[in-house]
Write an enzyme that holds these catalytic residues in place. Structure first.
Site, mmCIF file in Angstrom:
data_model
loop_
_atom_site.group_PDB
_atom_site.id
_atom_site.type_symbol
_atom_site.label_atom_id
_atom_site.label_comp_id
_atom_site.label_asym_id
_atom_site.label_seq_id
_atom_site.Cartn_x
_atom_site.Cartn_y
_atom_site.Cartn_z
ATOM 1 N N GLU A 90 -2.901 -9.177 3.358
ATOM 2 C CA GLU A 90 -3.266 -9.686 4.696
ATOM 3 C C GLU A 90 -4.771 -9.689 4.912
ATOM 4 O O GLU A 90 -5.254 -10.200 5.926
ATOM 5 C CB GLU A 90 -2.581 -8.836 5.772
ATOM 6 C CG GLU A 90 -3.274 -7.524 6.129
ATOM 7 C CD GLU A 90 -3.149 -6.433 5.092
ATOM 8 O OE1 GLU A 90 -3.804 -5.384 5.256
ATOM 9 O OE2 GLU A 90 -2.402 -6.614 4.108
ATOM 10 N N CYS A 122 0.826 -1.204 0.000
ATOM 11 C CA CYS A 122 0.000 0.000 0.000
ATOM 12 C C CYS A 122 0.870 1.268 0.000
ATOM 13 O O CYS A 122 1.529 1.552 -0.984
ATOM 14 C CB CYS A 122 -0.985 -0.033 1.163
ATOM 15 S SG CYS A 122 -2.369 1.114 0.949
ATOM 16 N N HIS A 175 -3.931 -5.127 -0.232
ATOM 17 C CA HIS A 175 -3.648 -5.657 1.105
ATOM 18 C C HIS A 175 -3.740 -7.182 1.118
ATOM 19 O O HIS A 175 -4.826 -7.740 1.309
ATOM 20 C CB HIS A 175 -4.625 -5.068 2.124
ATOM 21 C CG HIS A 175 -4.330 -3.652 2.484
ATOM 22 N ND1 HIS A 175 -3.647 -3.295 3.627
ATOM 23 C CD2 HIS A 175 -4.592 -2.492 1.835
ATOM 24 C CE1 HIS A 175 -3.515 -1.980 3.669
ATOM 25 N NE2 HIS A 175 -4.088 -1.471 2.592
#
EC number: 6.3.5.5
Length: 363
Positions: free
Chosen positions: A337, A252, A335
């Site tokens: 995650e 990001c 992202h």
């Protein structure tokens, strides 16, 4: 209690307060995720932003400590169509309303979020404010117009850790990883730890030379809020890291910082990508992944930089990852995650560990 949502063009939307009875201003953005409001609210990338959740009913499953992505709510406010004050979830420990009040965050319900989202898509993300009051006051618009905005503001300094700390366990770990905290999410640290790294988190302003002197095998540049362009210290540190040949992973904001350090440029997007359903194509494999995203700035592929693009957004063809020829580098705009969102891209944490191992063996 009445609440008013005021946009910088003078638009006024009246609703009902269900958070802390105060006021706040920020950039109005929207997120299309159907769930994950606790993770969204506690994501440091939302610093100075008021979040509109497009899913029409919010609060259904309450709040649980395990879903925190930082130590507190980071967003400036919350806008929903309908708030549910009676959560149905055996894990719930409190309501969303109580959670917002604990961190003194105003929230408004009864807003036509579809209309608001369409406005943002057409006109771009406006500045705005939530004001809890019995009656509207012209002062509300004045306060909104005095908000400086996101562009040109260094928000990483606001959300970064004040001190270095160790995350997880270092016992038995082969490789040390230095994480630059520009607003890092907890689940990123969990997955780096699970991949096998001995993770140490550093404040955003820590000189790269200081970390190198302490000793590390690789670097990670975290997610974070706002505009990457003012972060001269981060861009300088990244260039020094790359000069020394350390394996590097950026997510990001970290991806954008790496892009700037390689000579690329960034720009503010009209309304950004925020949600868990963004299709991204891996240009080396042809595989398409559904990704979780939260950003309002993007790296521009203007053809002037020789560094190739590795991932591409299939909705608008924006850059989602970049490479550097012959360098152990991994970057993604999205992202991997999740938290919240799909898990399609979690393999990237293990891929980075393998990249570090390959690099160390080659030396």
């Amino acid at each position: 209690m009445k609440a008013f949502l005021v946009l910088d063009n003078g638009m006024i939307l009246e609703g009902e307060s269900f958070g802390y009875e105060s006021e706040s201003v920020g950039e109005i953005v929207f997120n299309t995720s159907m769930a994950g409001y606790q993770e969204i609210l506690t994501d440091p990338s939302y610093c100075n932003q008021i979040i509109t959740l497009t899913y029409p009913m919010i609060g259904n499953y309450g709040i649980h400590p395990d879903n925190m992505e930082s130590s507190k709510i980071q967003a400036s406010g919350l806008i929903v169509r309908e708030y549910v004050d009676l959560p149905s979830n055996f894990m719930s420990q409190k309501t969303l309303s109580k959670f917002l009040k604990e961190y003194q965050i105003p929230a408004i319900q009864g807003i036509d979020t579809r209309k608001l989202t369409r406005y943002i898509r057409t006109n771009g993300s406006p500045n705005g404010g939530i004001f809890v009051a019995r009656e509207y006051s012209p002062e509300f618009l004045e306060k909104v117009k005095s908000f400086p905005g996101i562009t040109g503001t260094d928000l990483a300094k606001v959300v970064t850790t004040s001190t270095k700390y160790i995350f997880g366990t270092h016992t038995g770990k082969k490789y040390k990883l230095a994480v630059y905290d520009y607003g890092v999410k907890t689940n990123i640290l969990r997955l780096l730890d699970a991949a096998g790294f001995a993770v140490t988190v550093y404040p955003a302003l820590t000189p790269a030379e200081e970390i190198m002197k302490e000793g590390t095998d690789a670097f990670f540049l975290s997610n974070g809020p706002g505009d990457p362009a003012p972060l001269d210290y981060a861009i300088d540190a990244t260039r020094k890291i790359m000069e020394k040949g350390y394996p590097l992973f950026g997510i990001c904001l970290g991806h954008q910082i790496i892009g700037l350090s390689l000579g690329k440029k960034t720009e503010k997007m009209k309304f950004g990508h925020r949600g868990g359903n963004q299709p991204v194509k891996n240009l080396s494999t042809g595989q398409v992944e559904i990704t979780s995203q939260n950003h309002g700035f993007a790296v521009i592929d203007d053809g002037k930089s020789s560094e190739p693009v590795s991932f591409l957004n299939l909705n608008d063809n924006t850059v989602e990852g970049i490479l550097k020829s012959g360098y152990p580098l991994l970057t993604v705009q999205y992202h991997p995650e999740s938290a919240p969102g799909p898990n399609d891209s979690r393999y990237l944490f293990q891929k980075f560990y393998d990249l570090v191992e390959t690099t160390k063996r080659g030396k």
